[in-house]
Design a protein around this motif. Structure first.
Motif, short mmCIF file in Angstrom:
data_model
loop_
_atom_site.label_atom_id
_atom_site.label_comp_id
_atom_site.label_asym_id
_atom_site.label_seq_id
_atom_site.Cartn_x
_atom_site.Cartn_y
_atom_site.Cartn_z
N LEU A 40 0.89 -1.26 0.08
CA LEU A 40 0.00 0.20 -0.13
C LEU A 40 0.92 1.22 0.10
O LEU A 40 0.72 2.18 -0.79
CB LEU A 40 -0.85 0.00 1.20
CG LEU A 40 -1.98 -1.10 1.33
CD1 LEU A 40 -2.68 -1.00 2.49
CD2 LEU A 40 -2.99 -0.73 0.27
N GLY A 41 1.89 1.35 0.90
CA GLY A 41 2.72 2.34 0.95
C GLY A 41 3.55 2.54 -0.27
O GLY A 41 3.93 3.56 -0.81
N GLY A 42 4.07 1.43 -0.53
CA GLY A 42 4.98 1.55 -1.87
C GLY A 42 4.46 1.93 -3.24
O GLY A 42 5.06 2.50 -3.99
N ASN A 67 15.54 8.34 -3.32
CA ASN A 67 16.98 7.71 -2.99
C ASN A 67 17.71 8.43 -1.69
O ASN A 67 18.21 7.60 -1.01
CB ASN A 67 18.00 7.65 -4.14
CG ASN A 67 17.50 6.56 -5.35
OD1 ASN A 67 17.38 5.52 -4.86
ND2 ASN A 67 17.29 7.02 -6.34
N ILE A 68 17.34 9.55 -1.76
CA ILE A 68 17.96 10.47 -0.39
C ILE A 68 17.22 9.80 0.95
O ILE A 68 17.80 9.47 1.96
CB ILE A 68 18.06 11.74 -0.60
CG1 ILE A 68 19.17 12.27 -1.69
CG2 ILE A 68 18.29 12.53 1.01
CD1 ILE A 68 19.15 13.82 -1.92
N GLY A 69 15.87 9.97 0.54
CA GLY A 69 15.11 9.44 1.59
C GLY A 69 15.31 7.90 2.02
O GLY A 69 15.29 7.76 3.33
N PHE A 70 15.17 7.19 0.97
CA PHE A 70 15.46 5.77 1.28
C PHE A 70 16.90 5.41 1.91
O PHE A 70 16.75 4.65 2.79
CB PHE A 70 15.36 5.08 -0.06
CG PHE A 70 15.15 3.39 0.29
CD1 PHE A 70 13.85 3.08 0.47
CD2 PHE A 70 16.17 2.75 0.04
CE1 PHE A 70 13.71 1.68 0.66
CE2 PHE A 70 16.08 1.25 0.20
CZ PHE A 70 14.84 0.82 0.37
N VAL A 72 18.85 7.77 3.91
CA VAL A 72 18.79 7.91 5.27
C VAL A 72 17.88 7.32 6.09
O VAL A 72 18.51 6.83 7.01
CB VAL A 72 18.48 9.48 5.13
CG1 VAL A 72 18.45 9.90 6.74
CG2 VAL A 72 19.51 10.40 4.53
N PHE A 73 16.80 6.99 5.79
CA PHE A 73 15.94 6.50 6.54
C PHE A 73 15.86 5.05 6.47
O PHE A 73 15.73 4.19 7.62
CB PHE A 73 14.15 7.11 6.30
CG PHE A 73 14.20 8.31 6.84
CD1 PHE A 73 14.06 8.84 8.05
CD2 PHE A 73 13.85 9.38 5.77
CE1 PHE A 73 13.96 10.34 8.35
CE2 PHE A 73 13.87 10.71 6.05
CZ PHE A 73 13.81 11.14 7.29
N GLY A 74 16.15 4.49 5.60
CA GLY A 74 16.38 3.06 5.56
C GLY A 74 17.67 2.63 5.95
O GLY A 74 17.68 1.37 6.39
N GLY A 75 18.54 3.41 5.91
CA GLY A 75 19.97 3.05 6.46
C GLY A 75 19.98 3.09 7.91
O GLY A 75 20.47 2.28 8.38
N LEU A 76 19.18 4.35 8.28
CA LEU A 76 19.25 4.52 9.87
C LEU A 76 18.27 3.67 10.58
O LEU A 76 18.50 3.57 11.51
CB LEU A 76 19.10 5.74 10.13
CG LEU A 76 20.39 6.74 9.77
CD1 LEU A 76 20.13 8.16 10.01
CD2 LEU A 76 21.53 6.18 10.51
N ALA A 77 17.26 3.28 10.03
CA ALA A 77 15.96 2.31 10.78
C ALA A 77 16.54 1.22 11.47
O ALA A 77 16.14 0.89 12.63
CB ALA A 77 15.09 1.93 9.64
#
Length: 164
Positions: A40-42, A67-70, A72-77
């Motif tokens: 749903l989100g993707g 890509n910046i959001g992914f 930063v947030f995907g890397g730090l999550a």
């Protein structure tokens, strides 16, 4: 999707925490529950974000922002979720729910500001693509269908003139 994640993120994780070795429950929560939330989100993300940028820079702007959001947030999550386990065994579920809540509030605030004229969401369309509402409303009435097609062709001419 963001509101659903805000509501379901913690309860899903609570079920996983309570039954970590029960394979059917793990498959149901991860393989179905989180998969539906992710789908749903993707999928809806791109419908919203794409319209925020003018067509001349849309591809680059969406690519860079995504890509910046992914990253930063995907890397730090994962690190944030691991650190949250020090405070509570349900920390990762809280992180998921908070992320969903933050996203839902942000989108809702943007829509409210747009509706009040406080901010302009660059290319959010009032009418669907291809004037489908005009054509669908004209089913069975040839005069309305012809007017809708004429309107579309005149809009196409003005769009071609603007892009030149």
């Amino acid at each position: 999707a963001a509101a659903a994640l805000a509501v379901c993120g913690l309860p899903f994780f609570m079920v996983l925490d309570a039954y970590p070795t029960n394979v059917p429950i793990v498959v149901a929560v991860v393989g179905v529950g989180y998969a539906i939330l992710g789908a749903l989100g993707g999928s809806t993300f791109f419908f919203y974000v794409v319209e925020l940028f003018p067509t001349s820079v849309r591809g680059a702007a969406v690519g860079i922002s995504y890509n910046i959001g992914f990253s930063v947030f995907g890397g730090l999550a994962p690190m944030l979720c691991e650190a949250s386990l020090n405070g509570s065994a349900l920390g990762p579920g809280l992180v998921l729910s908070f992320g969903g809540l933050l996203t839902a509030v942000t989108v809702l605030t943007a829509q409210i500001c747009h509706s009040q004229g406080l901010v302009k969401l660059t290319h959010v369309r009032e009418q669907p693509y291809f004037s489908s509402s005009a054509l669908c409303g004209a089913i069975g009435d040839n005069s309305k269908a012809k007017r809708a097609q004429q309107t579309e062709s005149s809009e196409g001419d003005s769009t071609a003139d603007e892009s030149s």
